[in-house]
Design an enzyme around this catalytic site. Structure first.
Site, PDB file in Angstrom:
ATOM      1  N   ASP A 115     -24.862  18.725   7.728  1.00  0.00           N
ATOM      2  CA  ASP A 115     -24.213  17.288   8.079  1.00  0.00           C
ATOM      3  C   ASP A 115     -23.910  16.968   9.217  1.00  0.00           C
ATOM      4  O   ASP A 115     -23.305  17.842   9.994  1.00  0.00           O
ATOM      5  CB  ASP A 115     -23.579  16.961   6.922  1.00  0.00           C
ATOM      6  N   GLU A 124     -15.896  11.107   5.916  1.00  0.00           N
ATOM      7  CA  GLU A 124     -16.973  11.589   5.029  1.00  0.00           C
ATOM      8  C   GLU A 124     -17.699  10.034   4.573  1.00  0.00           C
ATOM      9  O   GLU A 124     -17.062   9.100   4.476  1.00  0.00           O
ATOM     10  CB  GLU A 124     -16.729  12.014   3.840  1.00  0.00           C
ATOM     11  N   TYR A 160     -21.752  14.101   5.657  1.00  0.00           N
ATOM     12  CA  TYR A 160     -22.094  13.273   4.488  1.00  0.00           C
ATOM     13  C   TYR A 160     -21.541  13.885   3.355  1.00  0.00           C
ATOM     14  O   TYR A 160     -21.209  15.240   3.342  1.00  0.00           O
ATOM     15  CB  TYR A 160     -23.591  13.055   4.418  1.00  0.00           C
TER      16      TYR A 160
END
Length: 278
Positions: free
Chosen positions: A178, A121, A53
């Site tokens: 993440d 991402e 992320y």
């Protein structure tokens, strides 16, 4: 002179088109490339798919990831644009090129996964603090639908093993968290993206683990390493080992990720090793 040169080039092309292997010739400008002979000894550069992320909004994510210091192959915005009824993903680096998304990393015996991975991402704030606790931001349906379509395509083209679909926290557990505990690993696995243990086998191994009088940390470290993680082999429940356990739990047991090794954690790992590490 140019007309004569063009005439001979046209004649050569016409000759090529009459050959059985003509479609394998590629014009490279000053020369031709014959692509008709394909070596059997080859494989895709890409062996891993890594999810992140951004911890930023759309605008900042794109600015940072298209700059000089960090990059990624694909970026999924918070609300992906639609074109002709289909979502749009931003490709910032060609898959054949090395993006700078993994950093210092390790998985299944390989270091520096930038060399062998594709990075995705997802625009997501990650978390914000509420008192002493973290409040995590969920991913939205449009993002996940696009992520599923993109990931399935990447996995099929590069023949990526389920256990090699990982989060940044899996490959760098000492410094990254993440894509976080709200990332839908279970849902992705249901459509063939990534690894997930069979519930029945987890229950079977949990019964065995609960019958044990103590947890063998050395065995746990060895099993985490066997599955893919970089973990100390000290036989001690040190801080580094706890962070690896926490990363593992964030991936495979998202409702409880304290970093404490319990029977259920060990059982999930046993089931994964049985399924993916035979």
């Amino acid at each position: 002179m140019k007309q004569v040169k063009f005439f001979f080039q046209a004649c050569f092309c016409l000759l090529v088109l009459t050959c059985s292997g003509c479609s394998n010739l590629r014009d490279a400008g000053d020369y031709w490339v014959d692509e008709s002979h394909v070596a059997l000894g080859q494989e895709s550069r890409v062996q891993f798919l890594v999810f992140h992320y951004t911890a930023e909004n759309d605008e900042n994510s794109l600015r940072i990831l298209s700059g000089n210091n960090v990059s990624v192959h694909y970026l999924i915005n918070h609300q992906p644009e639609q074109m002709s009824g289909r979502p749009v993903v931003l490709q910032l680096v060609p898959e054949a090129q090395r993006a700078w998304h993994a950093g210092a990393s390790f998985w299944r015996g390989r270091n520096n996964l930038n060399d062998t991975s594709i990075g995705v991402e997802i625009v997501n704030a990650g978390y914000h603090k509420v008192g002493n606790k973290r409040s995590w931001e969920p991913y939205n349906e449009r993002q996940i639908d696009l992520l599923i379509a993109l990931s399935w395509d990447i996995i099929q083209r590069h023949h990526i093993d389920p256990a090699n679909v990982v989060g940044h926290s899996d490959i760098a557990p000492q410094r990254k968290i993440d894509p976080g505990p709200l990332f839908p690993w279970d849902r992705l696995a249901q459509v063939g993206i990534g690894a997930w243990p069979d519930v029945g086998r987890v229950q079977y191994y949990q019964r065995l683990r609960e019958a044990e009088t103590s947890i063998d940390i050395a065995e746990l470290q060895a099993n985490l390493k066997k599955y893919g993680y970089k973990v100390p082999e000290t036989g001690q429940l040190d801080d580094e080992t706890r962070r690896v356990i926490k990363a593992f739990q964030m991936h495979f047991r998202q409702d409880k990720y304290s970093g404490h090794p319990d029977a259920e954690t060990l059982a999930i790992l046993d089931a994964l090793l049985e399924k993916y590490r035979r």
